[in-house]
Design a protein around this motif. Structure first.
Motif, PDB file in Angstrom:
ATOM      1  N   ALA A 176      -3.541   3.869   9.610  1.00 21.66           N
ATOM      2  CA  ALA A 176      -2.912   2.616  10.037  1.00 21.66           C
ATOM      3  C   ALA A 176      -2.411   1.807   8.855  1.00 21.66           C
ATOM      4  O   ALA A 176      -1.283   1.287   8.874  1.00 21.66           O
ATOM      5  N   GLN A 177      -3.217   1.703   7.805  1.00 24.83           N
ATOM      6  CA  GLN A 177      -2.812   0.910   6.641  1.00 24.83           C
ATOM      7  C   GLN A 177      -1.684   1.582   5.876  1.00 24.83           C
ATOM      8  O   GLN A 177      -0.788   0.900   5.362  1.00 24.83           O
ATOM      9  N   VAL A 178      -1.713   2.906   5.778  1.00 19.24           N
ATOM     10  CA  VAL A 178      -0.622   3.632   5.130  1.00 19.24           C
ATOM     11  C   VAL A 178       0.682   3.394   5.890  1.00 19.24           C
ATOM     12  O   VAL A 178       1.730   3.119   5.293  1.00 19.24           O
ATOM     13  N   ALA A 179       0.614   3.500   7.206  1.00 15.65           N
ATOM     14  CA  ALA A 179       1.811   3.300   8.028  1.00 15.65           C
ATOM     15  C   ALA A 179       2.355   1.889   7.874  1.00 15.65           C
ATOM     16  O   ALA A 179       3.570   1.678   7.782  1.00 15.65           O
ATOM     17  N   GLU A 180       1.473   0.913   7.838  1.00 20.10           N
ATOM     18  CA  GLU A 180       1.906  -0.479   7.704  1.00 20.10           C
ATOM     19  C   GLU A 180       2.494  -0.755   6.329  1.00 20.10           C
ATOM     20  O   GLU A 180       3.537  -1.418   6.216  1.00 20.10           O
ATOM     21  N   GLU A 181       1.847  -0.226   5.293  1.00 22.89           N
ATOM     22  CA  GLU A 181       2.279  -0.514   3.922  1.00 22.89           C
ATOM     23  C   GLU A 181       3.649   0.082   3.620  1.00 22.89           C
ATOM     24  O   GLU A 181       4.495  -0.560   2.979  1.00 22.89           O
ATOM     25  N   GLN A 194      -6.545  16.204  -0.798  1.00 20.61           N
ATOM     26  CA  GLN A 194      -7.542  15.373  -0.141  1.00 20.61           C
ATOM     27  C   GLN A 194      -7.169  15.126   1.322  1.00 20.61           C
ATOM     28  O   GLN A 194      -6.015  15.280   1.714  1.00 20.61           O
ATOM     29  N   HIS A 195      -8.181  14.713   2.106  1.00 21.01           N
ATOM     30  CA  HIS A 195      -7.962  14.470   3.539  1.00 21.01           C
ATOM     31  C   HIS A 195      -8.745  13.228   3.971  1.00 21.01           C
ATOM     32  O   HIS A 195      -9.829  13.328   4.562  1.00 21.01           O
ATOM     33  N   TYR A 196      -8.185  12.055   3.670  1.00 19.70           N
ATOM     34  CA  TYR A 196      -8.808  10.807   4.090  1.00 19.70           C
ATOM     35  C   TYR A 196      -8.164  10.252   5.361  1.00 19.70           C
ATOM     36  O   TYR A 196      -8.397   9.115   5.739  1.00 19.70           O
ATOM     37  N   ASN A 197      -7.341  11.069   5.984  1.00 24.57           N
ATOM     38  CA  ASN A 197      -6.803  10.745   7.289  1.00 24.57           C
ATOM     39  C   ASN A 197      -7.822  11.199   8.344  1.00 24.57           C
ATOM     40  O   ASN A 197      -8.551  12.175   8.098  1.00 24.57           O
ATOM     41  N   PRO A 198      -7.959  10.525   9.460  1.00 23.16           N
ATOM     42  CA  PRO A 198      -7.165   9.377   9.919  1.00 23.16           C
ATOM     43  C   PRO A 198      -7.724   8.020   9.493  1.00 23.16           C
ATOM     44  O   PRO A 198      -7.270   6.991   9.989  1.00 23.16           O
ATOM     45  N   LEU A 199      -8.686   8.018   8.577  1.00 24.06           N
ATOM     46  CA  LEU A 199      -9.317   6.760   8.174  1.00 24.06           C
ATOM     47  C   LEU A 199      -8.307   5.757   7.626  1.00 24.06           C
ATOM     48  O   LEU A 199      -8.435   4.555   7.834  1.00 24.06           O
ATOM     49  N   ILE A 200      -7.287   6.253   6.926  1.00 21.04           N
ATOM     50  CA  ILE A 200      -6.338   5.359   6.258  1.00 21.04           C
ATOM     51  C   ILE A 200      -4.973   5.305   6.948  1.00 21.04           C
ATOM     52  O   ILE A 200      -4.055   4.642   6.459  1.00 21.04           O
ATOM     53  N   HIS A 226       1.022   4.424  -5.827  1.00 20.94           N
ATOM     54  CA  HIS A 226      -0.106   5.365  -5.909  1.00 20.94           C
ATOM     55  C   HIS A 226      -1.416   4.605  -6.133  1.00 20.94           C
ATOM     56  O   HIS A 226      -2.431   4.897  -5.482  1.00 20.94           O
ATOM     57  N   ASP A 227      -1.401   3.633  -7.033  1.00 23.57           N
ATOM     58  CA  ASP A 227      -2.608   2.846  -7.309  1.00 23.57           C
ATOM     59  C   ASP A 227      -3.089   2.121  -6.057  1.00 23.57           C
ATOM     60  O   ASP A 227      -4.285   2.049  -5.783  1.00 23.57           O
ATOM     61  N   LYS A 228      -2.149   1.579  -5.294  1.00 20.50           N
ATOM     62  CA  LYS A 228      -2.518   0.841  -4.087  1.00 20.50           C
ATOM     63  C   LYS A 228      -3.189   1.754  -3.070  1.00 20.50           C
ATOM     64  O   LYS A 228      -4.129   1.355  -2.370  1.00 20.50           O
ATOM     65  N   LEU A 229      -2.699   2.989  -2.967  1.00 18.66           N
ATOM     66  CA  LEU A 229      -3.278   3.915  -2.008  1.00 18.66           C
ATOM     67  C   LEU A 229      -4.764   4.117  -2.264  1.00 18.66           C
ATOM     68  O   LEU A 229      -5.577   4.105  -1.329  1.00 18.66           O
ATOM     69  N   TRP A 230      -5.139   4.307  -3.548  1.00 16.94           N
ATOM     70  CA  TRP A 230      -6.517   4.659  -3.860  1.00 16.94           C
ATOM     71  C   TRP A 230      -7.397   3.448  -4.171  1.00 16.94           C
ATOM     72  O   TRP A 230      -8.537   3.368  -3.703  1.00 16.94           O
ATOM     73  N   ALA A 231      -6.892   2.489  -4.932  1.00 16.93           N
ATOM     74  CA  ALA A 231      -7.719   1.341  -5.326  1.00 16.93           C
ATOM     75  C   ALA A 231      -7.839   0.310  -4.218  1.00 16.93           C
ATOM     76  O   ALA A 231      -8.824  -0.436  -4.163  1.00 16.93           O
ATOM     77  N   ASP A 232      -6.873   0.270  -3.332  1.00 21.38           N
ATOM     78  CA  ASP A 232      -6.859  -0.753  -2.293  1.00 21.38           C
ATOM     79  C   ASP A 232      -7.099  -0.156  -0.913  1.00 21.38           C
ATOM     80  O   ASP A 232      -8.145  -0.379  -0.292  1.00 21.38           O
ATOM     81  N   ILE A 233      -6.161   0.644  -0.432  1.00 22.53           N
ATOM     82  CA  ILE A 233      -6.222   1.129   0.947  1.00 22.53           C
ATOM     83  C   ILE A 233      -7.423   2.057   1.184  1.00 22.53           C
ATOM     84  O   ILE A 233      -8.257   1.803   2.069  1.00 22.53           O
ATOM     85  N   THR A 234      -7.514   3.145   0.424  1.00 25.40           N
ATOM     86  CA  THR A 234      -8.583   4.112   0.670  1.00 25.40           C
ATOM     87  C   THR A 234      -9.947   3.553   0.289  1.00 25.40           C
ATOM     88  O   THR A 234     -10.929   3.718   1.022  1.00 25.40           O
ATOM     89  N   THR A 235     -10.012   2.882  -0.859  1.00 28.36           N
ATOM     90  CA  THR A 235     -11.283   2.279  -1.266  1.00 28.36           C
ATOM     91  C   THR A 235     -11.748   1.246  -0.244  1.00 28.36           C
ATOM     92  O   THR A 235     -12.923   1.215   0.145  1.00 28.36           O
ATOM     93  N   GLY A 236     -10.827   0.421   0.216  1.00 23.67           N
ATOM     94  CA  GLY A 236     -11.177  -0.594   1.210  1.00 23.67           C
ATOM     95  C   GLY A 236     -11.662   0.010   2.509  1.00 23.67           C
ATOM     96  O   GLY A 236     -12.634  -0.476   3.114  1.00 23.67           O
TER      97      GLY A 236
END
Length: 273
Positions: free
Chosen positions: A227-232, A219-225, A129-139
């Protein structure tokens, strides 16, 4: 039609007890990265009043006590009390296994067009969960949000990261495509019907989690995230991300604001009664 339905994707039935579901990872294959650079989504705060004059729930006819089913009243009360709650903590009032149980049962129970069962879900706890918000979405957002405007966005990311977990909602496009091929007359409708089913699943899980004492916001941060969600998390390429339900413990004293409603008379028409 029966032959077609037998070919559709279907999840294995998940356990309905809170002690038997322990696996957090539900993804099985890597996904292709998106090629476009979409704009970040905008989340509408449902606690803000509408442009119409706010009112109470409306003039709803009151049936006699003998006509009221207690189970129905409980169900409607849960729908009425479900709200967007943003300040959340990592302290869950229920075990993580119970959250998984709720998601599993809702996945099996929510209807879908032609029983296509196109809904998919991934539950993230802890470091995931932390990676989703602090890394993937924030990035992803730092690449599209101007530096001088970052502060409020960064605060939102920290708020979402401060929660206990996230449910990622997906639609599997394979069942949808099979229906389109099998029933070409309705080909343009199946994506819409799949979206309807996804929305029902989101509401069902959201309401169930809140009834267990959790808070949540969608929340709806798709499709911005995507590719990274799919890869992770090795999401199958046929799965399309549709929404992210952030959930966690409720902060004492941080109740949602009063919700306003348009007059019921402007939204409901009844004939023949």
């Amino acid at each position: 039609m029966s032959k077609l339905l037998k070919t559709l994707c279907c999840f294995s039935r998940s356990s309905t007890t809170a002690t038997t579901t322990t696996t957090r990872s539900v993804a099985t294959a890597a996904a292709a990265a998106t090629t476009s650079t979409p704009k970040p989504s905008v989340h509408l705060d449902e606690t803000k009043p509408t442009t119409s004059t706010p009112s109470t729930m409306g003039s709803i006819p009151t049936p006699s006590s003998s006509a009221v089913n207690p189970a129905t009243e409980t169900f409607l009360s849960l729908l009425e009390s479900r709200r967007s709650i943003y300040p959340l903590t990592k302290a869950l009032p229920i075990p993580e296994a119970r959250v998984q149980d709720i998601v599993s049962r809702a996945l099996q129970a929510v209807p879908s067009s032609f029983n296509s069962q196109s809904n998919r879900a991934v539950v993230l706890f802890g470091a995931a969960h932390d990676k989703l918000w602090a890394d993937i979405t924030t990035g992803a957002l730092r690449k599209v949000v101007p530096a001088e405007q970052w502060e409020p966005t960064g605060q939102k990311m920290a708020m979402f990261g401060g929660a206990a977990g996230t449910v990622l909602f997906f639609e599997d496009q394979e069942p949808v495509k099979k229906l389109q091929e099998g029933f070409p007359m309705y080909a343009d409708r199946f994506p819409t019907w799949a979206a309807h089913s996804s929305a029902m699943l989101q509401l069902a899980i959201w309401t169930a989690l809140e009834s267990e004492g959790l808070g949540a916001n969608l929340q709806h941060y798709n499709p911005l995230i995507d590719a990274q969600v799919a890869e992770e998390w090795k999401i199958p390429s046929s799965w399309t991300l549709t929404a992210q339900l952030v959930f966690g413990g409720r902060v004492e004293g941080q109740d949602p604001g009063e919700k306003t409603f348009q007059p019921l008379e402007e939204k409901l028409k009844v004939f023949g009664a």
